[in-house]
Design a protein around this motif. Structure first.
Motif, PDB file in Angstrom:
ATOM      1  N   ASP A   9       0.829  -1.205   0.000  1.00 64.82           N
ATOM      2  CA  ASP A   9       0.000   0.000   0.000  1.00 64.82           C
ATOM      3  C   ASP A   9       0.860   1.249   0.000  1.00 64.82           C
ATOM      4  O   ASP A   9       0.609   2.183  -0.755  1.00 64.82           O
ATOM      5  N   SER A  10       1.874   1.290   0.836  1.00 60.87           N
ATOM      6  CA  SER A  10       2.758   2.448   0.921  1.00 60.87           C
ATOM      7  C   SER A  10       3.489   2.684  -0.389  1.00 60.87           C
ATOM      8  O   SER A  10       3.609   3.825  -0.848  1.00 60.87           O
ATOM      9  N   GLN A  11       3.965   1.619  -1.006  1.00 64.08           N
ATOM     10  CA  GLN A  11       4.669   1.748  -2.272  1.00 64.08           C
ATOM     11  C   GLN A  11       3.738   2.253  -3.366  1.00 64.08           C
ATOM     12  O   GLN A  11       4.101   3.095  -4.170  1.00 64.08           O
ATOM     13  N   TYR A  12       2.505   1.761  -3.363  1.00 61.19           N
ATOM     14  CA  TYR A  12       1.523   2.202  -4.355  1.00 61.19           C
ATOM     15  C   TYR A  12       1.226   3.686  -4.182  1.00 61.19           C
ATOM     16  O   TYR A  12       1.168   4.432  -5.157  1.00 61.19           O
ATOM     17  N   VAL A  13       1.062   4.116  -2.949  1.00 61.53           N
ATOM     18  CA  VAL A  13       0.798   5.531  -2.679  1.00 61.53           C
ATOM     19  C   VAL A  13       1.978   6.380  -3.137  1.00 61.53           C
ATOM     20  O   VAL A  13       1.796   7.421  -3.780  1.00 61.53           O
ATOM     21  N   GLU A  14       3.187   5.944  -2.830  1.00 66.06           N
ATOM     22  CA  GLU A  14       4.384   6.679  -3.273  1.00 66.06           C
ATOM     23  C   GLU A  14       4.438   6.762  -4.796  1.00 66.06           C
ATOM     24  O   GLU A  14       4.712   7.829  -5.355  1.00 66.06           O
ATOM     25  N   ASP A  15       4.181   5.650  -5.459  1.00 66.75           N
ATOM     26  CA  ASP A  15       4.174   5.635  -6.932  1.00 66.75           C
ATOM     27  C   ASP A  15       3.123   6.596  -7.482  1.00 66.75           C
ATOM     28  O   ASP A  15       3.394   7.389  -8.374  1.00 66.75           O
ATOM     29  N   ALA A  16       1.917   6.509  -6.947  1.00 61.00           N
ATOM     30  CA  ALA A  16       0.812   7.341  -7.431  1.00 61.00           C
ATOM     31  C   ALA A  16       1.096   8.824  -7.207  1.00 61.00           C
ATOM     32  O   ALA A  16       0.858   9.652  -8.097  1.00 61.00           O
ATOM     33  N   LEU A  17       1.630   9.177  -6.049  1.00 59.86           N
ATOM     34  CA  LEU A  17       1.939  10.579  -5.774  1.00 59.86           C
ATOM     35  C   LEU A  17       3.058  11.096  -6.675  1.00 59.86           C
ATOM     36  O   LEU A  17       3.010  12.239  -7.138  1.00 59.86           O
ATOM     37  N   GLY A  18       4.038  10.255  -6.937  1.00 63.23           N
ATOM     38  CA  GLY A  18       5.120  10.642  -7.850  1.00 63.23           C
ATOM     39  C   GLY A  18       4.600  10.880  -9.261  1.00 63.23           C
ATOM     40  O   GLY A  18       4.977  11.855  -9.921  1.00 63.23           O
ATOM     41  N   ILE A  19       3.731   9.995  -9.706  1.00 66.54           N
ATOM     42  CA  ILE A  19       3.133  10.141 -11.041  1.00 66.54           C
ATOM     43  C   ILE A  19       2.304  11.423 -11.094  1.00 66.54           C
ATOM     44  O   ILE A  19       2.380  12.182 -12.058  1.00 66.54           O
ATOM     45  N   GLU A  20       1.546  11.671 -10.057  1.00 65.14           N
ATOM     46  CA  GLU A  20       0.720  12.880 -10.014  1.00 65.14           C
ATOM     47  C   GLU A  20       1.581  14.144 -10.026  1.00 65.14           C
ATOM     48  O   GLU A  20       1.264  15.106 -10.733  1.00 65.14           O
ATOM     49  N   ASP A  21       2.668  14.134  -9.269  1.00 69.49           N
ATOM     50  CA  ASP A  21       3.569  15.289  -9.262  1.00 69.49           C
ATOM     51  C   ASP A  21       4.144  15.567 -10.647  1.00 69.49           C
ATOM     52  O   ASP A  21       4.193  16.715 -11.088  1.00 69.49           O
ATOM     53  N   GLU A  61       0.287   0.866 -14.636  1.00 67.49           N
ATOM     54  CA  GLU A  61       1.427  -0.007 -14.344  1.00 67.49           C
ATOM     55  C   GLU A  61       1.679  -0.093 -12.840  1.00 67.49           C
ATOM     56  O   GLU A  61       1.962  -1.167 -12.315  1.00 67.49           O
ATOM     57  N   ALA A  62       1.561   1.035 -12.150  1.00 63.82           N
ATOM     58  CA  ALA A  62       1.733   1.036 -10.695  1.00 63.82           C
ATOM     59  C   ALA A  62       0.662   0.167 -10.038  1.00 63.82           C
ATOM     60  O   ALA A  62       0.946  -0.561  -9.078  1.00 63.82           O
ATOM     61  N   HIS A  63      -0.538   0.223 -10.561  1.00 67.30           N
ATOM     62  CA  HIS A  63      -1.623  -0.603 -10.021  1.00 67.30           C
ATOM     63  C   HIS A  63      -1.335  -2.091 -10.244  1.00 67.30           C
ATOM     64  O   HIS A  63      -1.561  -2.913  -9.352  1.00 67.30           O
ATOM     65  N   LYS A  64      -0.821  -2.422 -11.418  1.00 69.22           N
ATOM     66  CA  LYS A  64      -0.461  -3.826 -11.695  1.00 69.22           C
ATOM     67  C   LYS A  64       0.589  -4.309 -10.694  1.00 69.22           C
ATOM     68  O   LYS A  64       0.495  -5.431 -10.182  1.00 69.22           O
ATOM     69  N   ARG A  65       1.589  -3.468 -10.427  1.00 65.02           N
ATOM     70  CA  ARG A  65       2.622  -3.850  -9.447  1.00 65.02           C
ATOM     71  C   ARG A  65       2.012  -4.033  -8.068  1.00 65.02           C
ATOM     72  O   ARG A  65       2.358  -4.958  -7.335  1.00 65.02           O
ATOM     73  N   PHE A  66       1.089  -3.137  -7.707  1.00 58.18           N
ATOM     74  CA  PHE A  66       0.413  -3.230  -6.413  1.00 58.18           C
ATOM     75  C   PHE A  66      -0.336  -4.550  -6.289  1.00 58.18           C
ATOM     76  O   PHE A  66      -0.223  -5.250  -5.292  1.00 58.18           O
TER      77      PHE A  66
END
Length: 71
Positions: A9-21, A61-66
């Motif tokens: 969950d933490s990694q997914y959130v980090e990935d998603a926030l990075g993509i959003e930034d 892709e981040a969701h697939k990894r999650f």
């Protein structure tokens, strides 16, 4: 299992926030170009859709990894 889920969950959130930034940064740059008349409204719309599509694909892709980490 709970520890791994939290980590995923933490990694997914980090990935998603990075993509959003990155998305917001790229979008801001093209918006500035529009206000400075460096791009036409048509070019702005095209670039904006490309930026959004790229962000969407990266988020998928981040969701697939999650999902893989939680399997």
């Amino acid at each position: 299992m709970t520890g791994n889920t939290r980590k995923a969950d933490s990694q997914y959130v980090e990935d998603a926030l990075g993509i959003e930034d990155e998305y917001e940064s790229e979008l801001a740059a093209v918006q500035v170009a529009l206000t400075r008349y460096e791009v036409t409204p048509f070019e702005y719309a095209r670039r904006r859709s490309e930026i959004a599509a790229r962000a969407f694909l990266r988020l998928a892709e981040a969701h697939k990894r999650f999902v893989a980490r939680n399997s």
